[in-house]
Design a protein around this motif. Structure first.
Motif, PDB file in Angstrom:
ATOM      1  N   LEU A 269       0.828  -1.203   0.000  1.00  0.00           N
ATOM      2  CA  LEU A 269       0.000   0.000   0.000  1.00  0.00           C
ATOM      3  C   LEU A 269       0.860   1.250   0.000  1.00  0.00           C
ATOM      4  O   LEU A 269       1.897   1.315   0.665  1.00  0.00           O
ATOM      5  CB  LEU A 269      -0.914   0.015   1.234  1.00  0.00           C
ATOM      6  N   VAL A 270       0.405   2.268  -0.737  1.00  0.00           N
ATOM      7  CA  VAL A 270       1.090   3.564  -0.764  1.00  0.00           C
ATOM      8  C   VAL A 270       0.736   4.332   0.508  1.00  0.00           C
ATOM      9  O   VAL A 270      -0.448   4.545   0.804  1.00  0.00           O
ATOM     10  CB  VAL A 270       0.669   4.385  -1.999  1.00  0.00           C
ATOM     11  N   SER A 271       1.750   4.725   1.275  1.00  0.00           N
ATOM     12  CA  SER A 271       1.512   5.443   2.532  1.00  0.00           C
ATOM     13  C   SER A 271       2.076   6.852   2.519  1.00  0.00           C
ATOM     14  O   SER A 271       1.983   7.572   3.509  1.00  0.00           O
ATOM     15  CB  SER A 271       2.136   4.660   3.696  1.00  0.00           C
ATOM     16  N   THR A 272       2.642   7.271   1.397  1.00  0.00           N
ATOM     17  CA  THR A 272       3.223   8.611   1.281  1.00  0.00           C
ATOM     18  C   THR A 272       2.124   9.676   1.328  1.00  0.00           C
ATOM     19  O   THR A 272       1.062   9.488   0.708  1.00  0.00           O
ATOM     20  CB  THR A 272       4.006   8.732  -0.038  1.00  0.00           C
ATOM     21  N   PRO A 273       2.327  10.787   2.038  1.00  0.00           N
ATOM     22  CA  PRO A 273       1.329  11.864   2.086  1.00  0.00           C
ATOM     23  C   PRO A 273       0.945  12.361   0.687  1.00  0.00           C
ATOM     24  O   PRO A 273       1.774  12.370  -0.229  1.00  0.00           O
ATOM     25  CB  PRO A 273       2.024  12.955   2.893  1.00  0.00           C
ATOM     26  N   HIS A 274      -0.306  12.766   0.533  1.00  0.00           N
ATOM     27  CA  HIS A 274      -0.859  13.167  -0.761  1.00  0.00           C
ATOM     28  C   HIS A 274      -0.033  14.271  -1.425  1.00  0.00           C
ATOM     29  O   HIS A 274       0.223  14.223  -2.633  1.00  0.00           O
ATOM     30  CB  HIS A 274      -2.307  13.633  -0.572  1.00  0.00           C
ATOM     31  N   ASP A 275       0.357  15.264  -0.654  1.00  0.00           N
ATOM     32  CA  ASP A 275       1.112  16.386  -1.228  1.00  0.00           C
ATOM     33  C   ASP A 275       2.444  15.921  -1.806  1.00  0.00           C
ATOM     34  O   ASP A 275       2.879  16.410  -2.862  1.00  0.00           O
ATOM     35  CB  ASP A 275       1.342  17.478  -0.177  1.00  0.00           C
ATOM     36  N   ASP A 276       3.094  14.980  -1.132  1.00  0.00           N
ATOM     37  CA  ASP A 276       4.352  14.445  -1.648  1.00  0.00           C
ATOM     38  C   ASP A 276       4.133  13.639  -2.919  1.00  0.00           C
ATOM     39  O   ASP A 276       4.927  13.713  -3.870  1.00  0.00           O
ATOM     40  CB  ASP A 276       5.034  13.571  -0.590  1.00  0.00           C
ATOM     41  N   LEU A 277       3.035  12.881  -2.956  1.00  0.00           N
ATOM     42  CA  LEU A 277       2.730  12.106  -4.159  1.00  0.00           C
ATOM     43  C   LEU A 277       2.532  13.015  -5.361  1.00  0.00           C
ATOM     44  O   LEU A 277       2.971  12.702  -6.471  1.00  0.00           O
ATOM     45  CB  LEU A 277       1.471  11.252  -3.940  1.00  0.00           C
ATOM     46  N   LYS A 278       1.848  14.143  -5.153  1.00  0.00           N
ATOM     47  CA  LYS A 278       1.618  15.088  -6.252  1.00  0.00           C
ATOM     48  C   LYS A 278       2.948  15.628  -6.781  1.00  0.00           C
ATOM     49  O   LYS A 278       3.125  15.810  -7.997  1.00  0.00           O
ATOM     50  CB  LYS A 278       0.726  16.240  -5.785  1.00  0.00           C
ATOM     51  N   LYS A 279       3.887  15.891  -5.888  1.00  0.00           N
ATOM     52  CA  LYS A 279       5.211  16.358  -6.315  1.00  0.00           C
ATOM     53  C   LYS A 279       5.936  15.260  -7.088  1.00  0.00           C
ATOM     54  O   LYS A 279       6.586  15.515  -8.106  1.00  0.00           O
ATOM     55  CB  LYS A 279       6.031  16.785  -5.102  1.00  0.00           C
ATOM     56  N   TRP A 280       5.828  14.028  -6.618  1.00  0.00           N
ATOM     57  CA  TRP A 280       6.489  12.917  -7.302  1.00  0.00           C
ATOM     58  C   TRP A 280       5.901  12.708  -8.696  1.00  0.00           C
ATOM     59  O   TRP A 280       6.635  12.397  -9.642  1.00  0.00           O
ATOM     60  CB  TRP A 280       6.329  11.631  -6.492  1.00  0.00           C
ATOM     61  N   GLU A 281       4.576  12.852  -8.823  1.00  0.00           N
ATOM     62  CA  GLU A 281       3.931  12.657 -10.121  1.00  0.00           C
ATOM     63  C   GLU A 281       4.456  13.632 -11.175  1.00  0.00           C
ATOM     64  O   GLU A 281       4.396  13.351 -12.376  1.00  0.00           O
ATOM     65  CB  GLU A 281       2.414  12.806  -9.988  1.00  0.00           C
ATOM     66  N   MET A 282       4.959  14.763 -10.723  1.00  0.00           N
ATOM     67  CA  MET A 282       5.500  15.757 -11.651  1.00  0.00           C
ATOM     68  C   MET A 282       6.870  15.359 -12.192  1.00  0.00           C
ATOM     69  O   MET A 282       7.298  15.872 -13.232  1.00  0.00           O
ATOM     70  CB  MET A 282       5.617  17.118 -10.963  1.00  0.00           C
ATOM     71  N   ARG A 283       7.567  14.472 -11.540  1.00  0.00           N
ATOM     72  CA  ARG A 283       8.939  14.162 -11.924  1.00  0.00           C
ATOM     73  C   ARG A 283       9.060  13.591 -13.333  1.00  0.00           C
ATOM     74  O   ARG A 283       9.894  14.072 -14.123  1.00  0.00           O
ATOM     75  CB  ARG A 283       9.575  13.233 -10.882  1.00  0.00           C
ATOM     76  N   PRO A 284       8.244  12.584 -13.725  1.00  0.00           N
ATOM     77  CA  PRO A 284       8.325  12.132 -15.124  1.00  0.00           C
ATOM     78  C   PRO A 284       7.941  13.231 -16.107  1.00  0.00           C
ATOM     79  O   PRO A 284       8.534  13.333 -17.193  1.00  0.00           O
ATOM     80  CB  PRO A 284       7.322  10.969 -15.171  1.00  0.00           C
ATOM     81  N   GLN A 285       6.964  14.050 -15.748  1.00  0.00           N
ATOM     82  CA  GLN A 285       6.553  15.145 -16.621  1.00  0.00           C
ATOM     83  C   GLN A 285       7.694  16.140 -16.815  1.00  0.00           C
ATOM     84  O   GLN A 285       7.963  16.586 -17.942  1.00  0.00           O
ATOM     85  CB  GLN A 285       5.344  15.866 -16.026  1.00  0.00           C
ATOM     86  N   GLN A 286       8.373  16.482 -15.738  1.00  0.00           N
ATOM     87  CA  GLN A 286       9.485  17.429 -15.829  1.00  0.00           C
ATOM     88  C   GLN A 286      10.627  16.857 -16.658  1.00  0.00           C
ATOM     89  O   GLN A 286      11.227  17.547 -17.489  1.00  0.00           O
ATOM     90  CB  GLN A 286       9.966  17.782 -14.423  1.00  0.00           C
ATOM     91  N   LEU A 287      10.922  15.575 -16.450  1.00  0.00           N
ATOM     92  CA  LEU A 287      12.016  14.930 -17.174  1.00  0.00           C
ATOM     93  C   LEU A 287      11.720  14.868 -18.671  1.00  0.00           C
ATOM     94  O   LEU A 287      12.570  15.233 -19.506  1.00  0.00           O
ATOM     95  CB  LEU A 287      12.241  13.521 -16.620  1.00  0.00           C
ATOM     96  N   VAL A 288      10.509  14.435 -19.014  1.00  0.00           N
ATOM     97  CA  VAL A 288      10.145  14.323 -20.433  1.00  0.00           C
ATOM     98  C   VAL A 288      10.055  15.701 -21.080  1.00  0.00           C
ATOM     99  O   VAL A 288      10.469  15.887 -22.234  1.00  0.00           O
ATOM    100  CB  VAL A 288       8.820  13.548 -20.580  1.00  0.00           C
ATOM    101  N   THR A 289       9.558  16.681 -20.337  1.00  0.00           N
ATOM    102  CA  THR A 289       9.485  18.040 -20.881  1.00  0.00           C
ATOM    103  C   THR A 289      10.877  18.586 -21.149  1.00  0.00           C
ATOM    104  O   THR A 289      11.100  19.259 -22.170  1.00  0.00           O
ATOM    105  CB  THR A 289       8.719  18.966 -19.924  1.00  0.00           C
ATOM    106  N   SER A 290      11.821  18.314 -20.279  1.00  0.00           N
ATOM    107  CA  SER A 290      13.203  18.738 -20.516  1.00  0.00           C
ATOM    108  C   SER A 290      13.737  18.115 -21.789  1.00  0.00           C
ATOM    109  O   SER A 290      14.434  18.772 -22.583  1.00  0.00           O
ATOM    110  CB  SER A 290      14.097  18.347 -19.332  1.00  0.00           C
TER     111      SER A 290
END
Length: 299
Positions: A269-290
């Motif tokens: 189960l994912v136990s990471t706080p919601h706000d942290d998950l939202k930041k993590w979800e941006m990482r592939p987007q940022q990498l691909v955008t670069s």
């Protein structure tokens, strides 16, 4: 063997002899048809970025428009059905694909036909999303080297006319390397290359103990996941085999870029706080955008 478009002209390989550029065709689940001038609207597309969630891909379109400084981006859904959502930002399509291979298969059939009818060239298809990691710190981004199934075979199994076909799931190595190299030195997270295991189910298919049905023990689960890790698997998701296989057939270069939300060798189960998950979800987007920004000038 690497999947990819023809190096000379970048055209999309025609894998269906029943279709021609002059076909009368309806892209039913997108709500588009060849009656429209698809080349005028989509002919400049060079990148197709896909993710599961509709809201995430709308947000990615907004992020792209800002990063690429495109003022006239079409941030309205270009699909006229409620199956998927699609946004166009300059030479980039941002599209939601739903959950699992059946959903993304339908989408890919129609998106590939759209690119064919629009006479697009040198297109790259990139899935960006989330996944479970194996032996990685949660928040790590995995750029897939290879896609394997639940038996660790580099194939996508599909039934055609009642018979099973196993199609190769090779990814373009150079594209993956180029995307991984776009990680900033101060990113605050790791980008790794490794095998991705694509499953047909979230619960039993990924050896979880919390589904409605489970006929195995925790020992069985851990033995299987450790075997996956020993075979080079570093993350698990549910769409990559279909993406890799279909792109291979039509000679489109493809990549899979996903952020790990947990380490499956430790948790189900994912136990990471919601706000942290939202930041993590941006990482592939940022990498691909670069990566896309690095390529824009050469388009």
């Amino acid at each position: 063997m690497n999947g990819g478009s023809d190096e000379t002209d970048g055209v999309i390989h025609q894998a269906n002899p029943h279709l021609t550029l002059n076909s009368d065709d309806t892209l039913f689940h997108l709500g588009l048809s060849t009656d429209q001038n698809l080349e005028e609207k989509f002919g400049d597309v060079k990148f197709v970025c896909m993710g599961g969630s509709t809201s995430r891909m709308h947000g990615y379109a907004e992020y792209l428009a800002k990063e690429l400084q495109i003022q006239d981006a079409t941030l309205e859904d270009l699909c006229t059905t409620d199956r998927y959502e699609m946004y166009k930002v300059g030479p980039v399509l941002s599209i939601s694909h739903g959950v699992g291979m059946p959903s993304i298969s339908v989408l890919l059939h129609e998106v590939i036909k759209l690119l064919f009818y629009a006479r697009c060239r040198h297109v790259k298809i990139i899935r960006i999303g989330t996944c479970g990691g194996l032996g990685l710190v949660p928040g790590t981004v995995v750029v897939s080297e290879m896609v394997v199934n639940e038996a660790f075979e580099p194939v996508y199994q599909v039934f055609v006319l009642g018979k099973t076909e196993k199609r190769p799931t090779h990814l373009d190595k150079a594209l993956g390397d180029e995307i991984a190299a776009c990680r900033p030195s101060d990113a605050g997270y790791e980008v790794v290359r490794g095998k991705t295991m694509c499953t047909s189910d979230f619960y039993e298919g990924q050896s979880r103990l919390d589904g409605a049905i489970c006929d195995y023990t925790e020992t069985d689960k851990m033995s299987y996941l450790q075997s996956a890790y020993d075979n080079g698997v570093r993350n698990i998701e549910m769409e990559s085999a279909c993406v890799a296989s279909m792109c291979n057939r039509v000679k489109i270069k493809s990549a899979i870029v996903c952020v790990t939300l947990l380490n499956r060798l430790k948790d189900d189960l994912v136990s990471t706080p919601h706000d942290d998950l939202k930041k993590w979800e941006m990482r592939p987007q940022q990498l691909v955008t670069s990566y896309i920004k690095s390529q824009i000038n050469s388009i």
